[in-house]
Every structure is written in structure tokens, then in C-alpha cells.
Design a protein around this motif. Structure first.
Motif, mmCIF file in Angstrom:
data_model
loop_
_atom_site.group_PDB
_atom_site.id
_atom_site.type_symbol
_atom_site.label_atom_id
_atom_site.label_comp_id
_atom_site.label_asym_id
_atom_site.label_seq_id
_atom_site.Cartn_x
_atom_site.Cartn_y
_atom_site.Cartn_z
ATOM 1 N N HIS A 17 70.490 137.777 -52.426
ATOM 2 C CA HIS A 17 69.323 136.890 -52.512
ATOM 3 C C HIS A 17 69.562 135.694 -53.437
ATOM 4 O O HIS A 17 68.597 135.044 -53.862
ATOM 5 C CB HIS A 17 68.108 137.685 -52.991
ATOM 6 N N LEU A 18 70.800 135.374 -53.732
ATOM 7 C CA LEU A 18 71.089 134.268 -54.647
ATOM 8 C C LEU A 18 70.916 132.921 -53.957
ATOM 9 O O LEU A 18 71.274 132.760 -52.792
ATOM 10 C CB LEU A 18 72.520 134.384 -55.184
ATOM 11 N N ASP A 19 70.387 131.940 -54.697
ATOM 12 C CA ASP A 19 70.319 130.581 -54.163
ATOM 13 C C ASP A 19 71.633 129.864 -54.461
ATOM 14 O O ASP A 19 72.547 130.422 -55.091
ATOM 15 C CB ASP A 19 69.122 129.826 -54.742
ATOM 16 N N GLU A 20 71.749 128.611 -54.018
ATOM 17 C CA GLU A 20 73.029 127.902 -54.141
ATOM 18 C C GLU A 20 73.508 127.762 -55.589
ATOM 19 O O GLU A 20 74.671 128.062 -55.871
ATOM 20 C CB GLU A 20 72.936 126.514 -53.487
ATOM 21 N N PRO A 21 72.658 127.328 -56.547
ATOM 22 C CA PRO A 21 73.161 127.221 -57.920
ATOM 23 C C PRO A 21 73.670 128.538 -58.476
ATOM 24 O O PRO A 21 74.660 128.574 -59.215
ATOM 25 C CB PRO A 21 71.945 126.716 -58.698
ATOM 26 N N GLU A 22 73.010 129.653 -58.116
ATOM 27 C CA GLU A 22 73.450 130.954 -58.622
ATOM 28 C C GLU A 22 74.757 131.397 -57.966
ATOM 29 O O GLU A 22 75.579 132.056 -58.597
ATOM 30 C CB GLU A 22 72.362 131.997 -58.402
ATOM 31 N N VAL A 23 74.958 131.024 -56.703
ATOM 32 C CA VAL A 23 76.239 131.309 -56.043
ATOM 33 C C VAL A 23 77.349 130.514 -56.716
ATOM 34 O O VAL A 23 78.438 131.031 -56.981
ATOM 35 C CB VAL A 23 76.166 130.980 -54.536
ATOM 36 N N VAL A 24 77.057 129.247 -57.018
ATOM 37 C CA VAL A 24 78.041 128.418 -57.720
ATOM 38 C C VAL A 24 78.342 129.014 -59.096
ATOM 39 O O VAL A 24 79.502 129.119 -59.501
ATOM 40 C CB VAL A 24 77.528 126.969 -57.862
ATOM 41 N N ARG A 25 77.305 129.415 -59.806
ATOM 42 C CA ARG A 25 77.499 129.996 -61.133
ATOM 43 C C ARG A 25 78.399 131.227 -61.070
ATOM 44 O O ARG A 25 79.343 131.372 -61.861
ATOM 45 C CB ARG A 25 76.152 130.369 -61.770
ATOM 46 N N GLY A 26 78.113 132.120 -60.144
ATOM 47 C CA GLY A 26 78.913 133.328 -60.032
ATOM 48 C C GLY A 26 80.371 133.029 -59.732
ATOM 49 O O GLY A 26 81.282 133.667 -60.274
ATOM 50 N N THR A 27 80.608 132.028 -58.884
ATOM 51 C CA THR A 27 81.976 131.664 -58.520
ATOM 52 C C THR A 27 82.709 131.034 -59.696
ATOM 53 O O THR A 27 83.859 131.388 -59.992
ATOM 54 C CB THR A 27 81.966 130.700 -57.327
ATOM 55 N N VAL A 28 82.052 130.094 -60.367
ATOM 56 C CA VAL A 28 82.672 129.425 -61.518
ATOM 57 C C VAL A 28 82.974 130.431 -62.622
ATOM 58 O O VAL A 28 84.055 130.416 -63.223
ATOM 59 C CB VAL A 28 81.769 128.293 -62.041
ATOM 60 N N GLU A 29 82.029 131.336 -62.909
ATOM 61 C CA GLU A 29 82.255 132.346 -63.939
ATOM 62 C C GLU A 29 83.453 133.224 -63.603
ATOM 63 O O GLU A 29 84.283 133.532 -64.469
ATOM 64 C CB GLU A 29 81.007 133.218 -64.105
ATOM 65 N N THR A 30 83.559 133.628 -62.340
ATOM 66 C CA THR A 30 84.649 134.518 -61.933
ATOM 67 C C THR A 30 86.001 133.827 -62.021
ATOM 68 O O THR A 30 86.978 134.394 -62.530
ATOM 69 C CB THR A 30 84.403 135.027 -60.498
ATOM 70 N N VAL A 31 86.073 132.597 -61.517
ATOM 71 C CA VAL A 31 87.338 131.867 -61.579
ATOM 72 C C VAL A 31 87.725 131.620 -63.033
ATOM 73 O O VAL A 31 88.873 131.843 -63.435
ATOM 74 C CB VAL A 31 87.240 130.534 -60.802
ATOM 75 N N ALA A 32 86.759 131.188 -63.853
ATOM 76 C CA ALA A 32 87.050 130.890 -65.259
ATOM 77 C C ALA A 32 87.538 132.133 -65.992
ATOM 78 O O ALA A 32 88.553 132.102 -66.702
ATOM 79 C CB ALA A 32 85.802 130.328 -65.935
ATOM 80 N N GLU A 33 86.825 133.244 -65.843
ATOM 81 C CA GLU A 33 87.188 134.474 -66.547
ATOM 82 C C GLU A 33 88.571 134.958 -66.135
ATOM 83 O O GLU A 33 89.357 135.419 -66.973
ATOM 84 C CB GLU A 33 86.146 135.554 -66.255
ATOM 85 N N ASN A 34 88.885 134.833 -64.850
ATOM 86 C CA ASN A 34 90.138 135.377 -64.349
ATOM 87 C C ASN A 34 91.347 134.470 -64.580
ATOM 88 O O ASN A 34 92.467 134.857 -64.255
ATOM 89 C CB ASN A 34 90.003 135.707 -62.856
ATOM 90 N N ASP B 66 81.452 121.911 -58.524
ATOM 91 C CA ASP B 66 81.881 122.550 -59.762
ATOM 92 C C ASP B 66 82.929 123.625 -59.502
ATOM 93 O O ASP B 66 83.749 123.921 -60.377
ATOM 94 C CB ASP B 66 80.680 123.151 -60.492
ATOM 95 N N ILE B 67 82.906 124.211 -58.326
ATOM 96 C CA ILE B 67 83.935 125.194 -57.969
ATOM 97 C C ILE B 67 85.287 124.501 -57.863
ATOM 98 O O ILE B 67 86.303 125.008 -58.362
ATOM 99 C CB ILE B 67 83.575 125.894 -56.638
ATOM 100 N N VAL B 68 85.309 123.326 -57.249
ATOM 101 C CA VAL B 68 86.553 122.565 -57.114
ATOM 102 C C VAL B 68 87.055 122.149 -58.494
ATOM 103 O O VAL B 68 88.255 122.250 -58.796
ATOM 104 C CB VAL B 68 86.334 121.329 -56.227
ATOM 105 N N ARG B 69 86.162 121.684 -59.336
ATOM 106 C CA ARG B 69 86.558 121.248 -60.688
ATOM 107 C C ARG B 69 87.127 122.418 -61.490
ATOM 108 O O ARG B 69 88.115 122.260 -62.227
ATOM 109 C CB ARG B 69 85.354 120.644 -61.406
ATOM 110 N N THR B 70 86.517 123.582 -61.350
ATOM 111 C CA THR B 70 87.014 124.754 -62.067
ATOM 112 C C THR B 70 88.391 125.157 -61.564
ATOM 113 O O THR B 70 89.269 125.548 -62.349
ATOM 114 C CB THR B 70 86.032 125.931 -61.907
ATOM 115 N N THR B 71 88.600 125.048 -60.260
ATOM 116 C CA THR B 71 89.906 125.366 -59.689
ATOM 117 C C THR B 71 90.970 124.417 -60.214
ATOM 118 O O THR B 71 92.101 124.833 -60.521
ATOM 119 C CB THR B 71 89.842 125.306 -58.155
#
Length: 325
Positions: A135-152, A290-295
Motif C-alpha cells: 500500500h505504499l505511495d510513490e514517495p514511500e517506494v522511493v524512500r524504501g529503495t534509496v534506503e536499501t541501496v544506501a545501506e547495502n 533520487d534512485i538514480v542519484r543514489t545509484t
């Protein structure tokens, strides 16, 4: 100097081909070994104190076994031919890294978002995070992706390369075993609070230095990529230690500051709401870019660390030569 070239070639190999699904991955064997050991322990131990004592055997047998098996294999191959051992070491170190896999996972979510395929984006995110994503909206999907890439960036790139620099493929493989243990039994819940404590603690110790090195690399990377380097440094100083993990807050706060976004907040795990401390400030709304920038930050940091590995080995080699001279 051969160790530096092995690390460089291992990183290039992972960057180019990643982990093909048709090749058996060492982590699969580690996972099966962990599950088997857990069954043996639980069949014989039934008290909290007993489980806590038995939990020490996980890192001893799994991480120690990964080191011993890798060391023995390379020794055997070296007796056949040194080039064969070097090639095997490159491949083995490459299996401990996941730069391409991390990038592909993040960009898969990004592609779904760009196509406005919200269910697809949620499903893709659900493959790489433990939180509920339906049930996540777009900003929350982006947040989850950025957090995962950053942490890993730490777990999947810098830490294994750090241990490969110190002890080659055997130590890198031992680190991957420690990380796998943490992902399987290192939870602070009723099932693993006692059995998994040693694995979780060892993973925290193993990532302590790499996490802080990664934060520095991300700050420099933000400056190179014309992002907010000062913001990254400020958020690391202010927010990194607010994270429940002693290490994950460093890359996450650095990325949040570099991008001018706020990470952390409310997550839901198996229907149970949980709050994680905020990292950064919401200077603007989060967006799919922001996903691209994090990558990009991830790849810059990885490349910079590989370069540092080469320079460190070169410096040791020169210092050794000077002493011999």
C-alpha cells in the motif's frame, strides 16, 4: 601488487556480470548450512541460556568454515598452477560483492515508477526489503529503495572489498558468511533473540570500520557529483547514530544529506507498525530520480574504494621495497 589487481578485477567482474542465476552462489550453500545447524541446535537445546551459548557456534562454524574451505580450495589450486588460484580468487571475491545486483534491483523499481506501474514498483521493492509494500505511495517506494541501496553500499560492496584487501578471498568469504548469518538469525525477536545474538553482534563489529569509510566516500562523492557534500557531512554528524543499527545510519544519513531528502519514518512489518529515526531533512519531496542519484553515489563510492585498495597495496609494496633496499 597482485592482491590489488585481484580486487580490481573482482570488482570489474561483478560490475559487468553480477551473479548469473545459472551459477550456484556460495551464499546458497551458507544459507543451507545455517538452516541445518539451527535444526541441530534446536533439537538439542531448549532453554534461553542454552540457546545463547549455542549461538556462538554459528559464527565459529559458518564463518570459520567459509574461511577454511576457501583457503583450502585456493591452496589446492595454487599447487596445480598459480594462475588457476588467482582466477579462482577473483571469481570468489566477485561473489561476495553485489554492485550490479544492487544497481539492477534499484533500477527495476525506478523503471516501474517511470512507467507509472505502481503495483510493479511495489512488488519489485518487496523483493529487496522486509517491510510491507502493498500500500505504499510513490514517495514511500522511493524512500524504501534509496534506503536499501544506501545501506547495502556497506554490506554488499565496501565491507567485502575491505576484508578482501586484508585477507583475500578467504576473509571476504568469511565476511559474507557473517552477513548471511545476520540476515537469517540476527533478529531481536522471540525466535532469535538468544540464538542469534552472537551473529548479530559480530556483523555489527565487522561493518564498523567499513560503514564509516563509506560515509566519508559518500561525502566526497557528493562533492564530485555536484550534490550537497556539506549537507551529507552535517547529516552524518547529526543523524547517523540515531539509527537502530550502529552502522546503517552512516550511509543512509550521508545519502539523505547529499540528496536533500529525509529518510526513515514509519514502516510496517508483517502488519506491525514500526518507527525508524529520521535521517536528513526534507528540503524537497522525494522523486524517482533520487534512485538514480543514489545509484551514481554507490558506483562512485565503490570505484573510489577500489582505487584506495590499489593505492594502499602500492604504498605497502613501496614501503617494503624501501626497507629491503
Amino acid at each position: 601488487m597482485s592482491g590489488a589487481w585481484i580486487i580490481i578485477l573482482a570488482y570489474i567482474l561483478d560490475r559487468c556480470i553480477g551473479d548469473p542465476r545459472w551459477i550456484p552462489h556460495p551464499v546458497i550453500g551458507m544459507g543451507k548450512s545455517i538452516s541445518a545447524l539451527e535444526r541441530v541446535i534446536r533439537a538439542r537445546v531448549h532453554t534461553d541460556m542454552g540457546l545463547k551459548k549455542a549461538g556462538i557456534w554459528f559464527p565459529i562454524l559458518i564463518a570459520g568454515g567459509a574461511f577454511a574451505v576457501t583457503w583450502g580450495l585456493l591452496l589446492l589450486l595454487g599447487l596445480i598452477h598459480p594462475i588457476l588460484a588467482a582466477a579462482a580468487e577473483i571469481i570468489l571475491i566477485a561473489t561476495t560483492i553485489a554492485s550490479k545486483g544492487l544497481r539492477d534491483a534499484g533500477m527495476e523499481v525506478y523503471r516501474h515508477l517511470k512507467q507509472q506501474d505502481w503495483p510493479g514498483a511495489r512488488r519489485s521493492l518487496g523483493m529487496i526489503v522486509g517491510r510491507d509494500t502493498a500500500h505504499l505511495d510513490e514517495p514511500e517506494v522511493v524512500r524504501g529503495t534509496v534506503e536499501t541501496v544506501a545501506e547495502n553500499i556497506v554490506d554488499a560492496i565496501v565491507s567485502p572489498l575491505f576484508y578482501a584487501l586484508i585477507g583475500g578471498a578467504p576473509l571476504a568469504m568469511a565476511y559474507r558468511a557473517v552477513n548471511t548469518l545476520d540476515s537469517m538469525v540476527g533478529y531481536k525477536n522471540d525466535k532469535y533473540l538468544h540464538l542469534g545474538w552472537a551473529s548479530a553482534r559480530l556483523d555489527d563489529w565487522a561493518n564498523w570500520i567499513p560503514a564509516r569509510v563509506t560515509a566519508l566516500l559518500l561525502i566526497v562523492g557528493a562533492w564530485v557529483l555536484k550534490l550537497d557534500a556539506k549537507g551529507a557531512a552535517r547529516m552524518v554528524s547529526r543523524d547517523a547514530r540515531l539509527h537502530p543499527s550502529p552502522n546503517s545510519g552512516f550511509p543512509e544519513s550521508a545519502v539523505a544529506g547529499a540528496l536533500g531528502i529525509r529518510l526513515g519514518g514509519h514502516n510496517v512489518y508483517h502488519g506491525v507498525a514500526s518507527f525508524r529515526a529520521y535521517m536528513g531533512e526534507a528540503a524537497r519531496p522525494m522523486e524517482s530520480e533520487d534512485i538514480v542519484r543514489t545509484t551514481r553515489l554507490m558506483f562512485w563510492s565503490a570505484g573510489a574504494f577500489v582505487s584506495l585498495c590499489f593505492l594502499a597495496t602500492w604504498g605497502v609494496w613501496l614501503a617494503g621495497g624501501a626497507l629491503l633496499w
